[in-house]
Write an enzyme that holds these catalytic residues in place. Structure first.
Site, PDB file in Angstrom:
ATOM      1  N   SER A   1       8.666  -0.198   0.756  1.00 45.38           N
ATOM      2  CA  SER A   1       7.366  -0.539   1.336  1.00 45.38           C
ATOM      3  C   SER A   1       7.020   0.518   2.377  1.00 45.38           C
ATOM      4  O   SER A   1       7.713   0.662   3.388  1.00 45.38           O
ATOM      5  CB  SER A   1       7.436  -1.917   1.991  1.00 45.38           C
ATOM      6  OG  SER A   1       6.362  -2.049   2.894  1.00 45.38           O
TER       7      SER A   1
ATOM      8  N   HIS B   1       5.546   0.213  -2.844  1.00 41.92           N
ATOM      9  CA  HIS B   1       4.842  -1.002  -2.410  1.00 41.92           C
ATOM     10  C   HIS B   1       3.906  -0.622  -1.259  1.00 41.92           C
ATOM     11  O   HIS B   1       4.342  -0.093  -0.231  1.00 41.92           O
ATOM     12  CB  HIS B   1       5.907  -2.012  -1.965  1.00 41.92           C
ATOM     13  CG  HIS B   1       5.395  -3.342  -1.537  1.00 41.92           C
ATOM     14  ND1 HIS B   1       5.213  -4.393  -2.402  1.00 41.92           N
ATOM     15  CD2 HIS B   1       5.057  -3.809  -0.316  1.00 41.92           C
ATOM     16  CE1 HIS B   1       4.791  -5.456  -1.735  1.00 41.92           C
ATOM     17  NE2 HIS B   1       4.680  -5.122  -0.461  1.00 41.92           N
TER      18      HIS B   1
ATOM     19  N   ASP C   1       1.249  -1.975   1.456  1.00 41.93           N
ATOM     20  CA  ASP C   1       0.829  -3.186   2.161  1.00 41.93           C
ATOM     21  C   ASP C   1      -0.547  -2.996   2.787  1.00 41.93           C
ATOM     22  O   ASP C   1      -0.719  -2.188   3.699  1.00 41.93           O
ATOM     23  CB  ASP C   1       1.832  -3.504   3.279  1.00 41.93           C
ATOM     24  CG  ASP C   1       3.103  -4.111   2.735  1.00 41.93           C
ATOM     25  OD1 ASP C   1       3.007  -5.081   1.963  1.00 41.93           O
ATOM     26  OD2 ASP C   1       4.189  -3.621   3.078  1.00 41.93           O
TER      27      ASP C   1
ATOM     28  N   MET D   1      -3.535  -4.662   4.970  1.00 40.03           N
ATOM     29  CA  MET D   1      -3.786  -5.756   5.927  1.00 40.03           C
ATOM     30  C   MET D   1      -5.181  -5.604   6.522  1.00 40.03           C
ATOM     31  O   MET D   1      -5.623  -4.478   6.788  1.00 40.03           O
ATOM     32  CB  MET D   1      -2.769  -5.691   7.065  1.00 40.03           C
ATOM     33  CG  MET D   1      -1.329  -5.762   6.590  1.00 40.03           C
ATOM     34  SD  MET D   1      -0.235  -5.815   8.002  1.00 40.03           S
ATOM     35  CE  MET D   1       1.347  -5.671   7.148  1.00 40.03           C
TER      36      MET D   1
ATOM     37  N   HIS E   1      -0.100  -4.673  -2.349  1.00 41.79           N
ATOM     38  CA  HIS E   1       0.024  -6.037  -1.835  1.00 41.79           C
ATOM     39  C   HIS E   1      -1.151  -6.278  -0.892  1.00 41.79           C
ATOM     40  O   HIS E   1      -1.192  -5.741   0.220  1.00 41.79           O
ATOM     41  CB  HIS E   1       1.382  -6.144  -1.098  1.00 41.79           C
ATOM     42  CG  HIS E   1       1.641  -7.467  -0.467  1.00 41.79           C
ATOM     43  ND1 HIS E   1       2.703  -7.667   0.401  1.00 41.79           N
ATOM     44  CD2 HIS E   1       1.018  -8.664  -0.575  1.00 41.79           C
ATOM     45  CE1 HIS E   1       2.694  -8.932   0.804  1.00 41.79           C
ATOM     46  NE2 HIS E   1       1.686  -9.548   0.234  1.00 41.79           N
TER      47      HIS E   1
ATOM     48  N   MET F   1      -2.894  -8.214   1.569  1.00 36.34           N
ATOM     49  CA  MET F   1      -2.831  -9.290   2.571  1.00 36.34           C
ATOM     50  C   MET F   1      -4.196  -9.358   3.243  1.00 36.34           C
ATOM     51  O   MET F   1      -4.361  -9.040   4.426  1.00 36.34           O
ATOM     52  CB  MET F   1      -1.719  -8.986   3.587  1.00 36.34           C
ATOM     53  CG  MET F   1      -0.324  -9.192   3.012  1.00 36.34           C
ATOM     54  SD  MET F   1       0.957  -8.522   4.059  1.00 36.34           S
ATOM     55  CE  MET F   1       0.967  -6.835   3.492  1.00 36.34           C
TER      56      MET F   1
ATOM     57  N   MET G   1       7.237 -14.372  -0.448  1.00 38.08           N
ATOM     58  CA  MET G   1       7.335 -13.806   0.900  1.00 38.08           C
ATOM     59  C   MET G   1       8.520 -14.462   1.618  1.00 38.08           C
ATOM     60  O   MET G   1       8.572 -15.692   1.737  1.00 38.08           O
ATOM     61  CB  MET G   1       6.054 -14.040   1.695  1.00 38.08           C
ATOM     62  CG  MET G   1       4.838 -13.272   1.206  1.00 38.08           C
ATOM     63  SD  MET G   1       5.078 -11.480   1.104  1.00 38.08           S
ATOM     64  CE  MET G   1       5.411 -11.047   2.815  1.00 38.08           C
TER      65      MET G   1
ATOM     66  N   ASP H   1       9.854 -10.247  -0.701  1.00 38.64           N
ATOM     67  CA  ASP H   1       9.309  -9.282   0.263  1.00 38.64           C
ATOM     68  C   ASP H   1       9.513  -9.780   1.691  1.00 38.64           C
ATOM     69  O   ASP H   1       8.989 -10.825   2.069  1.00 38.64           O
ATOM     70  CB  ASP H   1       7.802  -9.114  -0.025  1.00 38.64           C
ATOM     71  CG  ASP H   1       7.151  -8.033   0.827  1.00 38.64           C
ATOM     72  OD1 ASP H   1       7.857  -7.348   1.585  1.00 38.64           O
ATOM     73  OD2 ASP H   1       5.914  -7.890   0.718  1.00 38.64           O
TER      74      ASP H   1
HETATM   75  C1  DX5 Z   1       5.207  -7.795   5.393  1.00 38.33           C
HETATM   76  C2  DX5 Z   1       5.000  -6.825   4.276  1.00 38.33           C
HETATM   77  C3  DX5 Z   1       6.248  -6.220   3.793  1.00 38.33           C
HETATM   78  C4  DX5 Z   1       6.936  -5.372   4.829  1.00 38.33           C
HETATM   79  C5  DX5 Z   1       8.404  -5.624   4.684  1.00 38.33           C
HETATM   80  O1  DX5 Z   1       4.025  -8.399   5.733  1.00 38.33           O
HETATM   81  O2  DX5 Z   1       4.395  -7.453   3.172  1.00 38.33           O
HETATM   82  O3  DX5 Z   1       6.102  -5.514   2.573  1.00 38.33           O
HETATM   83  O4  DX5 Z   1       6.701  -4.010   4.700  1.00 38.33           O
HETATM   84  O5  DX5 Z   1       9.041  -5.008   5.731  1.00 38.33           O
HETATM   85  P1  DX5 Z   1      10.573  -5.241   6.030  1.00 38.33           P
HETATM   86  O6  DX5 Z   1      11.344  -4.822   4.833  1.00 38.33           O
HETATM   87  O7  DX5 Z   1      10.807  -4.399   7.239  1.00 38.33           O
HETATM   88  O8  DX5 Z   1      10.744  -6.718   6.322  1.00 38.33           O
HETATM   89 ZN    ZN Z   2       4.393  -6.392   1.223  1.00 37.52          ZN
END
Ligand code: DX5
Ligand code: ZN
Length: 245
Positions: A14, A39, A41, A43, A75, A77, A146, A185
């Site tokens: 990620s 991956h 992310d 947000m 992903h 979010m 999650m 994740d």
């Molecule tokens: C969290 C993200 C993850 C994040 C995981 O909201 O969706 O993908 O990058 O990070 P680690 O592996 O540090 O928990």
């Molecule tokens: Zn993620």
């Protein structure tokens, strides 16, 4: 093109935890170490408290991922992800993962993703029960369990996620949907990677354990895949001794 055999195909680094100044370099290092899925992310400061990145990052990484025959899983979010599905598809995502909690018309959203020609995935927050997903399972390609509350990297793995992964594995088997991938994740490290694999996760998303751990990116990935391999070997041996397991 990288000539090394992919050794870390079960780990999706990620990039949220990468050094953004050296993003391309670090992603290349992960790909050279065998990663075949990146991956991303996304947000929005609404569905989750922070902001992260948008389609430009997917677009920037696409040529690099292509050189290694790797996939980009995005992903989302974000609230109302339907507004951005086409944009993230055109940027080069191979899969779009939406949050069940952010989609009042999840069936429609999943169908829209598939009609764009990319793989639909659904993510579930730790507090969301699996039953909420049951009626769309047949339409998805992957489920992202999650194991932390979404929104930031570096959090601790929530142990109850393991039971959820096992229940999902059983549910998929009962429905003849074993082809649906279970990914996990959040909070993945060598120990939790082994536990999640044992519970039935087929893909492990890892940010801090790949980009922020003590060793190099390649060594961090090796540590994770060694833990997963060991877990799989132990499992195979146990099944051979007691085939009913
Ligand atoms: C969290 C993200 C993850 C994040 C995981 O909201 O969706 O993908 O990058 O990070 P680690 O592996 O540090 O928990
Ligand atoms: Zn993620």
């Amino acid at each position: 093109m990288n000539s090394r055999a992919p050794a870390n195909i079960l780990i999706a680094p990620s990039i949220l935890s990468a050094d953004f100044f050296r993003l391309g370099e670090q992603v290349k290092e992960a790909l050279e170490a065998g990663a075949r899925r990146i991956h991303v992310d996304v947000m929005d400061g609404h569905f989750v408290p922070h902001l992260s990145m948008g389609p430009q990052v997917v677009q920037a990484l696409r040529p690099l991922a292509d050189r290694f025959n790797a996939q980009i899983y995005t992903h989302l979010m974000i609230t109302g992800p339907d507004r951005f599905l086409a944009e993230f598809t055109h940027a080069g995502s191979d899969a779009l993962i939406v949050h069940l909690e952010a989609c009042p018309h999840l069936h429609h959203t999943v169908r829209s993703i598939r009609s764009l020609g990319v793989l639909p995935g659904v993510a579930l927050n730790p507090a969301t029960p699996l039953m909420m997903l049951e009626d769309v399972l047949a339409d998805v390609d992957n489920v992202l369990v999650m194991s932390v509350d979404p929104g930031s990297g570096g959090q601790e793995f929530i142990p109850a996620s393991l039971a959820k992964i096992s229940r999902l594995r059983r549910l998929l088997a009962e429905r003849g949907l074993d082809h649906v991938e279970i990914a996990v994740d959040g909070g993945i490290n060598p120990q939790t990677a082994a536990n999640a694999t044992e519970a039935g996760a087929a893909m492990l998303v890892a940010g801090s354990a790949v980009f922020n751990a003590a060793a190099s990116i390649a060594d961090n990935m090796q540590a994770l895949s060694a833990a997963i391999r060991q877990q799989k070997t132990t499992r195979i041996k146990a099944t051979a001794v007691n085939p009913k397991d």
